[in-house]
Design a protein around this motif. Structure first.
Motif, PDB file in Angstrom:
ATOM      1  N   TYR A 171       0.851  -1.201   0.000  1.00 56.45           N
ATOM      2  CA  TYR A 171       0.000   0.000   0.000  1.00 56.45           C
ATOM      3  C   TYR A 171       0.877   1.238   0.000  1.00 56.45           C
ATOM      4  N   PRO A 172       0.623   2.215  -0.857  1.00 56.39           N
ATOM      5  CA  PRO A 172      -0.359   2.247  -1.938  1.00 56.39           C
ATOM      6  C   PRO A 172      -0.129   1.079  -2.915  1.00 56.39           C
ATOM      7  N   ALA A 173      -1.227   0.534  -3.432  1.00 54.52           N
ATOM      8  CA  ALA A 173      -1.187  -0.794  -4.024  1.00 54.52           C
ATOM      9  C   ALA A 173      -1.143  -0.810  -5.548  1.00 54.52           C
ATOM     10  N   ASN A 174      -0.295  -1.689  -6.059  1.00 58.54           N
ATOM     11  CA  ASN A 174      -0.310  -2.068  -7.458  1.00 58.54           C
ATOM     12  C   ASN A 174      -0.863  -3.482  -7.508  1.00 58.54           C
ATOM     13  N   PRO A 175      -1.892  -3.823  -8.258  1.00 62.39           N
ATOM     14  CA  PRO A 175      -2.560  -2.968  -9.229  1.00 62.39           C
ATOM     15  C   PRO A 175      -3.798  -2.243  -8.704  1.00 62.39           C
ATOM     16  N   VAL A 176      -4.234  -2.456  -7.474  1.00 66.59           N
ATOM     17  CA  VAL A 176      -5.598  -2.018  -7.115  1.00 66.59           C
ATOM     18  C   VAL A 176      -5.680  -0.535  -6.732  1.00 66.59           C
ATOM     19  N   ALA A 177      -4.514   0.147  -6.677  1.00 64.78           N
ATOM     20  CA  ALA A 177      -4.465   1.602  -6.516  1.00 64.78           C
ATOM     21  C   ALA A 177      -5.159   2.097  -5.236  1.00 64.78           C
ATOM     22  N   ALA A 178      -5.126   1.268  -4.182  1.00 65.39           N
ATOM     23  CA  ALA A 178      -5.785   1.637  -2.921  1.00 65.39           C
ATOM     24  C   ALA A 178      -4.741   2.057  -1.884  1.00 65.39           C
ATOM     25  N   LEU A 179      -5.215   2.778  -0.877  1.00 64.37           N
ATOM     26  CA  LEU A 179      -4.383   3.191   0.258  1.00 64.37           C
ATOM     27  C   LEU A 179      -4.792   2.374   1.486  1.00 64.37           C
ATOM     28  N   ALA A 180      -3.835   2.133   2.384  1.00 63.06           N
ATOM     29  CA  ALA A 180      -4.198   1.500   3.665  1.00 63.06           C
ATOM     30  C   ALA A 180      -4.294   2.581   4.730  1.00 63.06           C
ATOM     31  N   ASP A 181      -5.293   2.469   5.596  1.00 60.22           N
ATOM     32  CA  ASP A 181      -5.395   3.484   6.648  1.00 60.22           C
ATOM     33  C   ASP A 181      -4.669   2.992   7.908  1.00 60.22           C
ATOM     34  N   GLN A 182      -4.538   3.912   8.838  1.00 54.36           N
ATOM     35  CA  GLN A 182      -3.824   3.629  10.089  1.00 54.36           C
ATOM     36  C   GLN A 182      -4.424   2.417  10.807  1.00 54.36           C
ATOM     37  N   ALA A 183      -5.763   2.352  10.843  1.00 51.74           N
ATOM     38  CA  ALA A 183      -6.422   1.269  11.584  1.00 51.74           C
ATOM     39  C   ALA A 183      -6.043  -0.089  10.996  1.00 51.74           C
ATOM     40  N   PHE A 184      -6.001  -0.186   9.664  1.00 50.93           N
ATOM     41  CA  PHE A 184      -5.638  -1.467   9.062  1.00 50.93           C
ATOM     42  C   PHE A 184      -4.187  -1.826   9.382  1.00 50.93           C
ATOM     43  N   LEU A 185      -3.295  -0.836   9.283  1.00 48.98           N
ATOM     44  CA  LEU A 185      -1.879  -1.129   9.545  1.00 48.98           C
ATOM     45  C   LEU A 185      -1.692  -1.591  10.989  1.00 48.98           C
ATOM     46  N   GLU A 186      -2.446  -0.981  11.906  1.00 50.52           N
ATOM     47  CA  GLU A 186      -2.364  -1.410  13.317  1.00 50.52           C
ATOM     48  C   GLU A 186      -2.880  -2.840  13.475  1.00 50.52           C
ATOM     49  N   GLU A 187      -3.976  -3.127  12.784  1.00 49.86           N
ATOM     50  CA  GLU A 187      -4.536  -4.487  12.839  1.00 49.86           C
ATOM     51  C   GLU A 187      -3.512  -5.497  12.295  1.00 49.86           C
TER      52      GLU A 187
END
Ligand SMILES: Cc1ncc(COP(=O)(O)O)c(C=O)c1O
Length: 385
Positions: A171-187
């Motif tokens: 993240y930011p992701a290839n190919p899906v072009a999405a961002l990860a938020d803080q909550a996901f990274l903590e999880e």
């Protein structure tokens, strides 16, 4: 002839795509290639000047045997400045001959035959290929639109999580072009600690984030350095993909293992390129702002033109890619190949990145706006037929 691990690799659709493109080009078709992720604009002048200056010195052509003494400190300063992450330059930074090379070899350094590695699906191919080369077993984590293209860690079966040695995130992701938020990274860090898994986060698109947002470094999550490494690159941020320079940061023990392996397999990066990379880190702030503006403007030009042409396409939050559902329920590959034959516009079928990519295509933003608009116009014409 090929080893069993190499036999498991497939050349697949990327090769077919290239062959079809070359055939059409030979036949005189004017192609618009929106399939490759190599930047089309030049690096900053001060980066080129650094290469030229150091390349003209006779003494700079020997093996460097790894990072020059100042390099790791400059990476650490960049990380502190941009992501608020303190790094120990001696133990928590390792220079790489491109992040690709590091991603390709990390599993060889850490994974034993039969070990499971969790990889994103759809995902950048080297994540899975590196695991195959090492004789490990990739386990694909679906990235679905309804979950913001983040893997559902609570959906990973317990026995898989227990057997997994690594988990690759990007993240930011290839190919899906999405961002990860803080909550996901903590999880993710919690999950890694619970299951004794190393997180490998590919942060190659760290700076190409739009609409005033910023990407969060996984290493900024408390405790992350105990369970994670993060890869970064100069290729997309500073347009020096051909120079082959990148680095990894984070867990000191993992970096030590990689460094040991690399001390046998690599003799370091050309000195002028290391100096150019240092200049990019220390003086690149304005250039990064221009890059973001360029790709954001291209993103808007393309998605608006496609939507006007009848193909409703949302604006991605980051990267140099647009990831969108194929129109009218086409299968990815059928759509991409027919579109290319009839219009000369080359996209990448989502299925090339894993089974979960079926029904999507990836479009790269590495052409000027007028080319992107022309591609959208050709696609619009194709959709009307
Ligand atoms: C997700 C991802 N990781 C790594 C790379 C390779 O980067 P580098 O040029 O640093 O090897 C790419 C290149 O397209 C990429 O998309």
């Amino acid at each position: 002839m090929a080893s069993q691990n190499i036999q498991r690799l497939e050349m697949g659709v990327f090769n077919e795509l290239l062959e079809a493109k070359r055939r059409l080009e030979r036949g005189g078709m004017e192609m618009i290639d929106l399939s490759i992720g190599s930047p089309d604009t030049p690096p900053p002048d001060f980066v080129k000047e650094e290469i030229i200056r150091h390349a003209s010195s006779d003494t700079n052509y020997g093996y460097t045997m790894g990072a020059i003494p100042t390099f790791n400190g400059k990476v650490a300063a960049f990380y502190e400045d941009r992501y608020g992450v303190p790094l120990n330059p001696r133990a928590e930074v390792l220079q790489l001959i491109g992040s690709q090379d590091g991603l390709a070899h990390l599993a060889t350094a850490l994974v034993d035959p039969g070990d499971i590695v969790l990889v994103p699906d759809p995902g950048y191919p080297i994540f899975e290929v590196g695991v195959h080369i090492a004789g490990g077993e990739p386990w694909r984590m679906p990235l679905r639109e309804e979950f913001g293209f983040l893997p559902r860690l609570d959906h990973i079966p317990k026995e898989i999580a227990e057997r997994a040695k690594m988990m690759v995130l990007n993240y930011p992701a290839n190919p899906v072009a999405a961002l990860a938020d803080q909550a996901f990274l903590e999880e993710a860090v919690r999950f890694a600690r619970q299951n004794d898994i190393l997180i490998v986060q590919d942060f190659t698109y760290s700076e190409l984030v739009f609409d005033g947002q910023r990407a969060v470094s996984l290493l900024s999550v408390p405790g992350a350095k105990e369970v994670a490494v993060e890869f970064n690159s100069f290729s997309k941020t500073f347009n020096i993909a051909g120079c082959r320079v990148g680095y990894m940061a984070g867990n000191a023990e993992v970096l030590r293992i990689m460094a040991t392996m690399m001390s046998h397999t690599q003799y370091g990066i050309f000195y002028p390129i290391q100096k150019a990379a240092e200049a990019a880190l220390t003086k690149g702030g304005d250039f990064i702002r221009k890059q973001v503006a360029l790709y954001q403007s291209r993103r808007d030009a393309l998605t608006d033109a496609l939507t006007n042409a009848g193909w409703n396409t949302a604006k991605p939050a980051a990267t140099m890619y647009v990831w969108t559902r194929t129109p009218k329920g086409w299968l990815s590959s059928d759509f991409v190949f027919q579109l290319m034959e009839e219009t000369g516009v080359v996209l990448t079928p989502g299925s090339a990145f894993g089974a979960e990519g079926e029904g999507f295509v990836r479009i790269t933003l590495v052409q000027p706006e007028e080319k992107l608009r022309e591609a959208a116009a050709r696609i619009g014409g194709f959709l009307k037929t």
